[in-house]
Design a protein around this motif. Sequence first.
Motif, PDB file in Angstrom:
ATOM      1  N   ARG A   1      73.043  42.981 -14.551  1.00  0.00           N
ATOM      2  CA  ARG A   1      72.425  42.276 -13.433  1.00  0.00           C
ATOM      3  C   ARG A   1      71.071  41.676 -13.809  1.00  0.00           C
ATOM      4  N   ILE A   2      70.977  41.144 -15.009  1.00  0.00           N
ATOM      5  CA  ILE A   2      69.750  40.476 -15.435  1.00  0.00           C
ATOM      6  C   ILE A   2      69.969  38.966 -15.316  1.00  0.00           C
ATOM      7  N   TYR A   3      69.132  38.331 -14.521  1.00  0.00           N
ATOM      8  CA  TYR A   3      69.254  36.898 -14.266  1.00  0.00           C
ATOM      9  C   TYR A   3      67.943  36.199 -14.601  1.00  0.00           C
ATOM     10  N   ALA A   4      68.030  34.952 -15.009  1.00  0.00           N
ATOM     11  CA  ALA A   4      66.844  34.111 -15.206  1.00  0.00           C
ATOM     12  C   ALA A   4      66.827  33.096 -14.069  1.00  0.00           C
ATOM     13  N   VAL A   5      65.666  32.968 -13.426  1.00  0.00           N
ATOM     14  CA  VAL A   5      65.503  32.049 -12.305  1.00  0.00           C
ATOM     15  C   VAL A   5      64.262  31.211 -12.571  1.00  0.00           C
ATOM     16  N   GLY A   6      64.348  29.908 -12.317  1.00  0.00           N
ATOM     17  CA  GLY A   6      63.184  29.062 -12.528  1.00  0.00           C
ATOM     18  C   GLY A   6      63.203  27.831 -11.657  1.00  0.00           C
TER      19      GLY A   6
ATOM     20  N   PHE B   1      63.652  25.682 -18.404  1.00  0.00           N
ATOM     21  CA  PHE B   1      63.579  26.776 -19.369  1.00  0.00           C
ATOM     22  C   PHE B   1      64.753  27.741 -19.230  1.00  0.00           C
ATOM     23  N   THR B   2      65.269  27.929 -18.007  1.00  0.00           N
ATOM     24  CA  THR B   2      66.408  28.837 -17.838  1.00  0.00           C
ATOM     25  C   THR B   2      67.611  28.350 -18.635  1.00  0.00           C
TER      26      THR B   2
ATOM     27  N   LEU C   1      67.038  29.523 -22.117  1.00  0.00           N
ATOM     28  CA  LEU C   1      67.310  30.960 -22.229  1.00  0.00           C
ATOM     29  C   LEU C   1      68.807  31.232 -22.279  1.00  0.00           C
ATOM     30  N   ALA C   2      69.574  30.499 -21.484  1.00  0.00           N
ATOM     31  CA  ALA C   2      71.025  30.694 -21.466  1.00  0.00           C
ATOM     32  C   ALA C   2      71.684  30.209 -22.750  1.00  0.00           C
ATOM     33  N   HIS C   3      71.088  29.220 -23.398  1.00  0.00           N
ATOM     34  CA  HIS C   3      71.684  28.657 -24.611  1.00  0.00           C
ATOM     35  C   HIS C   3      71.288  29.427 -25.870  1.00  0.00           C
ATOM     36  N   ASP C   4      70.083  29.948 -25.921  1.00  0.00           N
ATOM     37  CA  ASP C   4      69.574  30.604 -27.130  1.00  0.00           C
ATOM     38  C   ASP C   4      70.196  31.992 -27.285  1.00  0.00           C
TER      39      ASP C   4
ATOM     40  N   LEU D   1      71.647  37.973 -20.422  1.00  0.00           N
ATOM     41  CA  LEU D   1      71.744  37.346 -19.112  1.00  0.00           C
ATOM     42  C   LEU D   1      73.128  37.411 -18.489  1.00  0.00           C
ATOM     43  N   ALA D   2      73.158  37.801 -17.211  1.00  0.00           N
ATOM     44  CA  ALA D   2      74.386  37.746 -16.430  1.00  0.00           C
ATOM     45  C   ALA D   2      74.561  36.336 -15.868  1.00  0.00           C
ATOM     46  N   GLY D   3      73.470  35.608 -15.708  1.00  0.00           N
ATOM     47  CA  GLY D   3      73.537  34.246 -15.192  1.00  0.00           C
ATOM     48  C   GLY D   3      72.154  33.652 -15.039  1.00  0.00           C
ATOM     49  N   ILE D   4      72.136  32.372 -14.657  1.00  0.00           N
ATOM     50  CA  ILE D   4      70.869  31.683 -14.412  1.00  0.00           C
ATOM     51  C   ILE D   4      70.957  30.955 -13.077  1.00  0.00           C
ATOM     52  N   SER D   5      69.799  30.678 -12.498  1.00  0.00           N
ATOM     53  CA  SER D   5      69.710  29.884 -11.280  1.00  0.00           C
ATOM     54  C   SER D   5      68.508  28.970 -11.423  1.00  0.00           C
ATOM     55  N   THR D   6      68.725  27.696 -11.211  1.00  0.00           N
ATOM     56  CA  THR D   6      67.619  26.745 -11.313  1.00  0.00           C
ATOM     57  C   THR D   6      67.404  26.055  -9.969  1.00  0.00           C
ATOM     58  N   GLN D   7      66.175  25.742  -9.696  1.00  0.00           N
ATOM     59  CA  GLN D   7      65.812  24.938  -8.544  1.00  0.00           C
ATOM     60  C   GLN D   7      65.034  23.745  -9.069  1.00  0.00           C
ATOM     61  N   VAL D   8      65.472  22.569  -8.736  1.00  0.00           N
ATOM     62  CA  VAL D   8      64.881  21.306  -9.175  1.00  0.00           C
ATOM     63  C   VAL D   8      64.516  21.316 -10.659  1.00  0.00           C
ATOM     64  N   GLY D   9      65.460  21.670 -11.501  1.00  0.00           N
ATOM     65  CA  GLY D   9      65.226  21.639 -12.940  1.00  0.00           C
ATOM     66  C   GLY D   9      66.521  21.373 -13.683  1.00  0.00           C
ATOM     67  N   LEU D  10      66.528  20.373 -14.504  1.00  0.00           N
ATOM     68  CA  LEU D  10      67.675  20.042 -15.349  1.00  0.00           C
ATOM     69  C   LEU D  10      67.198  19.938 -16.788  1.00  0.00           C
ATOM     70  N   PRO D  11      68.108  20.117 -17.752  1.00  0.00           N
ATOM     71  CA  PRO D  11      67.715  19.908 -19.150  1.00  0.00           C
ATOM     72  C   PRO D  11      67.299  18.450 -19.367  1.00  0.00           C
ATOM     73  N   HIS D  12      66.447  18.218 -20.339  1.00  0.00           N
ATOM     74  CA  HIS D  12      66.093  16.841 -20.696  1.00  0.00           C
ATOM     75  C   HIS D  12      67.337  16.091 -21.146  1.00  0.00           C
ATOM     76  N   TYR D  13      67.298  14.771 -20.977  1.00  0.00           N
ATOM     77  CA  TYR D  13      68.398  13.917 -21.405  1.00  0.00           C
ATOM     78  C   TYR D  13      68.715  14.186 -22.875  1.00  0.00           C
TER      79      TYR D  13
END
Length: 102
Positions: free
Chosen positions: A58-63, A70-71, A74-77, A84-96
């Motif tokens: 139950r370890i999640y990254a939220v940003g 950044f989440t 973290l999920a890719h590295d 990580l069990a999962g990630i949740s992002t708010q108004v954040g996408l990877p760069h193009y």
Amino acid sequence: AAEDDRTCNLNAFEVGCYADCNGSCLDGCWWTTCKDSVQQAVNVLEEFLEEYCVDMDRIYAVGCSNGGMFTYELAHDERSAKYLAGISTQVGLPHYGYNRGP
């Protein structure tokens, strides 16, 4: 990575390079420091896991915003993804050019 390892359009705007990068930013659109933020997050997590009883399923990254971007890192590295069990992002996408799926 995006073409020439650039994270954004060099002609759109100019941003300075953080002091810890020693002028070695790969492009003119730098938005973070040159420190290894993933390793820093792993170090903090591992120290926390040594001190506290944690449900490892139950370890999640939220940003939000820059933290949301950044989440994805973290999920890719592999150093952090294994925790990580999962990630949740708010108004954040990877760069193009950096949207690396599973």
